[in-house]
Design an enzyme around this catalytic site. Structure first.
Site, short mmCIF file in Angstrom:
data_model
loop_
_atom_site.label_atom_id
_atom_site.label_comp_id
_atom_site.label_asym_id
_atom_site.label_seq_id
_atom_site.Cartn_x
_atom_site.Cartn_y
_atom_site.Cartn_z
CB SER A 1 -0.97 -0.05 1.19
OG SER A 1 -2.01 0.88 1.04
CG HIS B 1 -5.71 -2.42 0.32
ND1 HIS B 1 -4.89 -2.23 -0.77
CD2 HIS B 1 -5.20 -1.63 1.31
CE1 HIS B 1 -3.94 -1.36 -0.46
NE2 HIS B 1 -4.11 -0.99 0.79
CG ASP C 1 -6.58 -3.73 -3.42
OD1 ASP C 1 -7.45 -2.99 -2.91
OD2 ASP C 1 -5.36 -3.52 -3.32
NE ARG D 1 -7.84 1.55 10.20
CZ ARG D 1 -6.82 1.41 9.37
NH1 ARG D 1 -6.59 2.33 8.46
NH2 ARG D 1 -6.00 0.37 9.46
#
Length: 277
Positions: A79, A256, A223, A149
């Protein structure tokens, strides 16, 4: 990445010394917005300098200089860590033998990076404690950070992981909130904006010809952030620039998060890559 780095693992700490520096501007050890500005005696807050990706990598280069490390085997990261691996390869092309950028890309559209930063600001500004980013003495913004989040974890594919052991939607939502809360307690809100802004203009593709390291580019089949359909363009660009590059598609349902949670599915390929260096 506990299944990838350690004694006897693909990044074998019986053989390699693994250095894992925090990013400049982030919350886990480096100077960031919550750090005290010596000029004022107060946190930098929203006055923290605007930094690009190359500054983050430059501080890592200086750290390694301080250790007396000139060259190393590889830069490996997922990432945002993958962005850094690409930046390392073009800014310091002779410093490493290989890079393994994972679930990432060598470029980020300005629209995407600016939109992400703007979205964070918009959500945080609705919190009465935000105070334009000077929130350190106002009670904090943890509720907003939890919501940010939770949305991010869902984008990462957390629901697919939790559905492996849970079936009740409310139980799944509660588990996501719990994980988000743990993160929100330790992450500075201004760091979200700093790191999003650092991606503005991030694009190393015009500099592919400067890369001298071998490249292992890894994506995850599910992803949403870095879908596999970006791979042909990236690999063609690398090959056309004369880069020794290979691609691996991680066949995972975990989006991801797959590089860590399904580490066993690509650990052999990473081991092979490390051995080749």
């Amino acid at each position: 990445w506990s299944h990838l780095a350690g004694p006897g693992k693909p990044i074998d700490t019986n053989r390699y010394f693994a250095i894992c520096p925090n990013m400049l501007g982030s919350s886990y050890g480096s100077t960031n917005a919550a750090s005290i500005d010596p000029a004022t005696g107060k946190p930098y807050g929203p006055g923290f300098p605007d930094i690009p990706m190359r500054d983050i990598v430059a501080t890592q280069r200086w750290l390694l200089n301080d250790f007396g490390v000139d060259k190393f085997v590889a830069v490996v990261g997922p990432s945002y860590g993958g962005y850094q691996a690409f930046q390392w390869a073009v800014d310091y092309p002779t410093a490493m033998r290989g890079i393994a950028p994972v679930v990432t890309s060598p470029s980020v559209s300005r629209e995407r990076s600016e939109g992400r930063a703007a979205n964070f600001r918009a959500m945080l500004s609705q919190n009465p404690n935000w105070n334009g980013g000077d929130y350190y003495d106002t009670g904090g913004v943890i509720d907003t950070m939890i919501e940010i989040r939770m949305a991010t974890l869902k984008l990462y594919g957390i629901e697919a992981r939790l559905k492996q052991s849970m079936s009740d939607p409310q139980e799944i939502e509660a588990a996501i909130r719990k994980e988000a809360t743990q993160w929100a307690r330790g992450f500075d809100a201004n760091s979200l904006i700093i790191l999003a802004n650092a991606l503005r203009g991030f694009d190393v593709t015009p500099r592919f010809s400067e890369i001298k390291a071998k490249v292992l580019f890894v994506l995850s089949r599910t992803d949403q952030l870095f879908p596999p359909d970006i791979a042909p363009g990236v690999m063609k660009g690398l090959k056309d620039a004369g880069v020794d590059a290979d691609y691996f598609l991680l066949d995972s349902e975990l989006g991801h998060s797959a590089s860590g949670l399904d580490a066993h599915k690509w650990a052999p390929r990473l081991r092979q890559f490390m051995e080749s260096l």
